[in-house]
Write a protein that holds these residues in place. Structure first.
Motif, PDB file in Angstrom:
ATOM      1  N   LEU A  10       0.856  -1.189   0.000  1.00 24.96           N
ATOM      2  CA  LEU A  10       0.000   0.000   0.000  1.00 24.96           C
ATOM      3  C   LEU A  10       0.887   1.233   0.000  1.00 24.96           C
ATOM      4  O   LEU A  10       1.888   1.295   0.731  1.00 24.96           O
ATOM      5  N   GLN A  54      -4.730  -7.693  -0.101  1.00 29.79           N
ATOM      6  CA  GLN A  54      -4.731  -6.235  -0.072  1.00 29.79           C
ATOM      7  C   GLN A  54      -4.601  -5.714   1.362  1.00 29.79           C
ATOM      8  O   GLN A  54      -5.006  -6.366   2.318  1.00 29.79           O
ATOM      9  N   THR A  56      -5.680  -2.499   3.845  1.00 28.85           N
ATOM     10  CA  THR A  56      -6.762  -1.523   3.901  1.00 28.85           C
ATOM     11  C   THR A  56      -6.533  -0.547   5.040  1.00 28.85           C
ATOM     12  O   THR A  56      -6.195  -0.959   6.159  1.00 28.85           O
TER      13      THR A  56
END
Length: 608
Positions: A10, A54, A56
């Motif tokens: 990220l 992923q 978050t």
């Protein structure tokens, strides 16, 4: 199916300097651009890591732009009287104006409320709970560089943990020990004692040794010290290990990081002199005052790594309380290099006949180019063994988090497997308990292979040497090589004086930001070489070193540079690829800069 290390990443909006797991599914990261109007905020962010595909953002706290960025951080964990609240401690300097007046409340206590809820519900919030000062000296350049807590134990409830914080860039170095209570109803913290080492700590760690006893270990560039901490007193630091120069060397290697493995062993990262590589050293700690620590095991990192920037360690079979004896266990060790790689190792702890040993320190993977820029911190999640039939689930893993000055966060999932125990058939040897290990094969070095290769090389050298001396008639014909060689080989060598071409001496600067982020205990200076030496960009070459005013001349801290000189330096570093706007100016904290005015300033200005 072959197990592999998966990863997810990220990109945030600010440079990151620290990270720590709140639990295996939540990661806290922090950093920022520091004080000033550079437009880069100072923030703390909570990330959800439960999805292997992923990362978050769950919640974020933006700190004051007038204050410093977050330089150190640890998660205390849920409070015993409020399981919905997680406490975090962070190192954040007050504003330059307050620091200049001698007021620097650098230790921040923050809370994360209901960290298990989804961000979509709006139920997660990061709040500042309190701010305090641990350091007693009022040096305006000092910041809280290191923050560490003793590990929590599953078998101990409502037991305080010991924290330790160390200064950075202080003229009067300090290490402060403090209690961290496990309930909100107790005071936030209580100082146990202060140490004033002659040299700033390069790194430190804390471990609990009894119901209310602890040991602190810290290192400077060349020595390791231990301190015994009890309710009654804090002992004087005792040097238990010193690095000596290798045979034929005049310069010593230097410690970069250390972590406790058990109460009897430390693992340390050692940077070899002149950027000639990195090694892991396992140290056996002394049991009596008459002993010193001893080197128990070691391993070299890949040759592509010239310096290390961070270390993380995780025990996959931790004891439930400090009074329990550590049996067989495997440790996961991660080392970040200045080439943005992460080297992963496993290390075995074994017990037999009332003795403990370290064995099989072996690599199992090197993650190359894990980030596009310098890695600043690593953290490995805790591992809670599952219950019942799920203990052999293929989804078992520990998570490795890494952050960088380039605003990136990456989480790697390292697969874990369960190993059944077995009864011991030998007296004095502990039965092997069930445990967890990395589900990837380690690449242990074979001494037989090394010996064979060395023998072959030696044999070849001897044969070639004998052929040469026979060809030149300098030896009796033992091999009879002369009759098989061309005539040109047998002509005696005529000595011709060698003419050396003049070479422009230029010290190549590799991974400049990595050197800065290493945060050595002495000030680092960046300066230009003489005008005769140029870099690849055609500008005067850059030189980075530990500052010596007699050798390097006068230098000025970033904060004290004039605005025009700051602009020139930023343009120069940007041109050479060492700095980007989104990194902010706080990366220059504690770095000294040589002169850029006059002739060099004109050259840089014209070239840019």
């Amino acid at each position: 199916m072959v197990k592999q290390i998966s990863s997810t990443s990220l990109q945030l909006t600010y440079p990151l300097y620290c990270c720590d797991f709140a639990d295996p599914d939540h990661l806290v990261v922090a950093g920022g651009g520091g004080p000033g109007r550079n437009g880069v905020g100072n923030k703390i962010t909570l990330l959800d890591t439960s999805d292997a595909t992923q990362l978050t953002e769950v919640a974020e706290l933006e700190l004051s732009s007038e204050e410093d960025n977050v330089m150190s951080l640890v998660v205390v964990g849920p409070q015993k009287d409020n399981s919905d609240t997680t406490t975090v401690l962070a190192g954040v300097n007050s504003s330059p104006a307050d620091v200049g007046k001698g007021r620097n409340k650098h230790l921040r206590t923050l809370t994360i409320s209901q960290p298990g809820k989804s961000a979509k519900t709006g139920g997660v919030k990061i709040s500042e709970f309190a701010r305090d000062a641990l350091f007693v000296h009022k040096d305006k350049d000092t910041y809280q560089r290191i923050l560490r807590l003793s590990p929590a134990h599953e078998g101990l409830t409502n037991s305080p943990r010991l924290g330790a914080a160390a200064t950075g860039l202080s003229k009067q170095p300090q290490i402060v020990l403090f209690d961290v209570p496990s309930t909100n109803s107790s005071p936030r913290w209580k100082t146990r004692g202060r140490l004033e080492p002659s040299v700033e700590a390069m790194d430190l760690d804390v471990i609990q040794t009894g119901p209310d006893t602890y040991q602190l270990a810290y290192c400077d560039d060349h020595e390791v010290f231990t301190v015994e901490v009890s309710k009654a007193e804090v002992s004087e630091p005792r040097c238990v290990y010193s690095i000596e120069p290798d045979q034929g060397e005049s310069v010593k290697a230097s410690f970069k990081s250390l972590r406790y493995l058990t109460t009897g062993f430390l693992i340390t990262v050692v940077n070899n002199p002149q950027s000639r590589g990195v090694a892991l050293h396992g140290l056996r700690l002394p049991k009596t005052e008459d002993e010193n620590a001893r080197l128990a095991i070691r391993a070299k990192l890949p040759s592509s790594v010239s310096k290390a920037t961070s270390l993380a360690v995780r025990n996959l079979s931790p004891v439930a309380s400090p009074s329990d004896k550590q049996g067989e266990a495997q440790f996961v060790i991660a080392v970040a290099g200045n080439d943005s790689s992460i080297s992963l190792y496993t290390l075995e702890h074994k017990s037999a006949f009332d003795s403990d040993i370290l064995a099989d320190l072996a690599p199992f993977q090197v993650i190359k180019s894990a980030h596009p820029s310098s890695i600043t911190n690593l953290s490995i999640s805790t591992f809670a063994p599952p219950k019942g039939s799920k203990k052999s689930s293929p989804e078992l893993c520990v998570k490795l988090a890494s952050v960088s000055v380039g605003c990136s966060t990456v989480v790697h999932n390292i697969p874990i497997k369960h190993v059944e125990g077995s009864a011991s058939a030998k007296p004095g040897v502990l039965a092997k308990a069930s445990r967890y290990v990395v589900a990837l094969k380690s690449k242990g070095e074979s001494p037989i292979l090394s010996i064979t290769l060395a023998s072959l090389v030696l044999l070849i050298v001897l044969l070639v040497g004998q052929i040469v001396v026979e060809a030149k008639g300098l030896s009796e014909p033992i091999l009879g090589a002369k009759q098989f060689l061309p005539a040109s080989w047998t002509v005696p060598i005529r000595k011709v004086p060698r003419v050396e071409e003049p070479v422009i001496q230029q010290k190549t600067i590799e991974n400049l930001l990595s050197d800065i982020n290493a945060r050595q205990s002495q000030p680092i200076v960046i300066k230009h070489e003489d005008l005769g030496a140029v870099g690849l960009d055609g500008l005067p070459a850059l030189h980075v070193d530990v500052h010596d005013e007699e050798a390097h001349g006068p230098a000025t801290s970033w904060e004290n540079l004039e605005k025009k000189d700051q602009d020139l330096w930023k343009q120069r570093l940007k041109k050479s690829g060492h700095w980007m706007e989104e990194m902010g100016e706080s990366i220059f904290k504690g770095v000294l800069f040589g002169e850029i005015g006059g002739a060099i300033g004109n050259i840089v200005g014209e070239a840019l």
